[in-house]
Design a protein around this motif. Structure first.
Motif, PDB file in Angstrom:
ATOM      1  N   SER A 166       0.837  -1.199   0.000  1.00  0.00           N
ATOM      2  CA  SER A 166       0.000   0.000   0.000  1.00  0.00           C
ATOM      3  C   SER A 166       0.871   1.248   0.000  1.00  0.00           C
ATOM      4  O   SER A 166       2.052   1.205   0.331  1.00  0.00           O
ATOM      5  CB  SER A 166      -0.942   0.002   1.209  1.00  0.00           C
ATOM      6  OG  SER A 166      -0.199  -0.008   2.400  1.00  0.00           O
ATOM      7  N   SER A 182      -3.793  -3.807  -4.599  1.00  0.00           N
ATOM      8  CA  SER A 182      -4.940  -2.893  -4.682  1.00  0.00           C
ATOM      9  C   SER A 182      -4.764  -1.648  -3.809  1.00  0.00           C
ATOM     10  O   SER A 182      -5.429  -0.638  -4.033  1.00  0.00           O
ATOM     11  CB  SER A 182      -6.235  -3.611  -4.313  1.00  0.00           C
ATOM     12  OG  SER A 182      -6.184  -4.066  -2.974  1.00  0.00           O
ATOM     13  N   GLY A 183      -3.865  -1.686  -2.833  1.00  0.00           N
ATOM     14  CA  GLY A 183      -3.651  -0.545  -1.943  1.00  0.00           C
ATOM     15  C   GLY A 183      -2.632   0.457  -2.442  1.00  0.00           C
ATOM     16  O   GLY A 183      -2.342   1.444  -1.758  1.00  0.00           O
ATOM     17  N   GLU A 213      -1.564   3.572  -4.076  1.00  0.00           N
ATOM     18  CA  GLU A 213      -2.217   4.828  -4.445  1.00  0.00           C
ATOM     19  C   GLU A 213      -1.611   5.420  -5.702  1.00  0.00           C
ATOM     20  O   GLU A 213      -2.302   6.015  -6.528  1.00  0.00           O
ATOM     21  CB  GLU A 213      -2.079   5.844  -3.311  1.00  0.00           C
ATOM     22  CG  GLU A 213      -2.714   5.410  -2.026  1.00  0.00           C
ATOM     23  CD  GLU A 213      -2.227   6.220  -0.833  1.00  0.00           C
ATOM     24  OE1 GLU A 213      -1.548   7.245  -1.017  1.00  0.00           O
ATOM     25  OE2 GLU A 213      -2.533   5.800   0.297  1.00  0.00           O
ATOM     26  N   SER A 239      -4.428  -8.221  -8.096  1.00  0.00           N
ATOM     27  CA  SER A 239      -5.346  -7.118  -7.770  1.00  0.00           C
ATOM     28  C   SER A 239      -4.694  -5.749  -7.892  1.00  0.00           C
ATOM     29  O   SER A 239      -4.689  -4.969  -6.936  1.00  0.00           O
ATOM     30  CB  SER A 239      -5.914  -7.307  -6.361  1.00  0.00           C
ATOM     31  OG  SER A 239      -6.542  -8.545  -6.237  1.00  0.00           O
ATOM     32  N   SER A 294      -4.102  -1.878  -8.452  1.00  0.00           N
ATOM     33  CA  SER A 294      -4.973  -0.711  -8.266  1.00  0.00           C
ATOM     34  C   SER A 294      -5.322  -0.133  -9.634  1.00  0.00           C
ATOM     35  O   SER A 294      -4.689  -0.437 -10.646  1.00  0.00           O
ATOM     36  CB  SER A 294      -4.256   0.338  -7.420  1.00  0.00           C
ATOM     37  OG  SER A 294      -3.139   0.853  -8.135  1.00  0.00           O
ATOM     38  N   GLU A 295      -6.340   0.705  -9.680  1.00  0.00           N
ATOM     39  CA  GLU A 295      -6.762   1.328 -10.938  1.00  0.00           C
ATOM     40  C   GLU A 295      -5.619   2.110 -11.574  1.00  0.00           C
ATOM     41  O   GLU A 295      -5.414   2.058 -12.780  1.00  0.00           O
ATOM     42  CB  GLU A 295      -7.974   2.232 -10.717  1.00  0.00           C
ATOM     43  CG  GLU A 295      -9.251   1.483 -10.410  1.00  0.00           C
ATOM     44  CD  GLU A 295      -9.641   0.501 -11.508  1.00  0.00           C
ATOM     45  OE1 GLU A 295      -9.584   0.864 -12.705  1.00  0.00           O
ATOM     46  OE2 GLU A 295      -9.991  -0.644 -11.168  1.00  0.00           O
ATOM     47  N   GLN A 296      -4.862   2.836 -10.775  1.00  0.00           N
ATOM     48  CA  GLN A 296      -3.749   3.623 -11.314  1.00  0.00           C
ATOM     49  C   GLN A 296      -2.680   2.707 -11.897  1.00  0.00           C
ATOM     50  O   GLN A 296      -2.137   2.962 -12.960  1.00  0.00           O
ATOM     51  CB  GLN A 296      -3.170   4.528 -10.216  1.00  0.00           C
ATOM     52  CG  GLN A 296      -2.246   5.616 -10.727  1.00  0.00           C
ATOM     53  CD  GLN A 296      -0.799   5.169 -10.832  1.00  0.00           C
ATOM     54  OE1 GLN A 296      -0.336   4.344 -10.070  1.00  0.00           O
ATOM     55  NE2 GLN A 296      -0.095   5.726 -11.780  1.00  0.00           N
TER      56      GLN A 296
END
Length: 97
Positions: A14, A43-44, A46, A74, A76-78
């Motif tokens: 993250s 996913s964490g 940023e 998984s 993250s979107e970025q």
């Protein structure tokens, strides 16, 4: 700041994984996560730049040299933007199976 949190055979990443973070993590890269880790859960994250993506692939390489098939899961979107931009689909898994 980047954090690695061990949860069984998964290590959750993250925070920011940029050039500055990579510089601070580089010397300890071989021992960031437990040797039995199979998944890096992303996913964490940023924010991730190209240095961060290269660092993740370095972690996969280190694990492979120890006989472990580390999977990046998984994103993250970025981070997905980098995966598409650099055609890295073979290295990242949408979700842990």
């Amino acid at each position: 700041m980047t954090e690695f949190t061990q949860q069984g055979n998964t290590c959750a990443v993250s925070g920011r994984l940029d050039q500055e973070a990579v510089r601070s993590l580089w010397s300890g890269r071989g021992s960031i996560f437990h040797p039995d880790t199979v998944f890096l859960q992303l996913s964490g994250i940023e924010y991730c730049d190209s240095a961060g993506v290269a660092f993740l692939l370095e972690l996969v390489s280190i694990a492979a040299s120890k006989g472990v098939s580390l999977k990046l899961v998984s994103p993250s979107e970025q981070l997905k933007k980098f995966i598409i931009l650099y055609d890295l689909n073979d290295f990242f898994v949408e979700e842990a199976k």
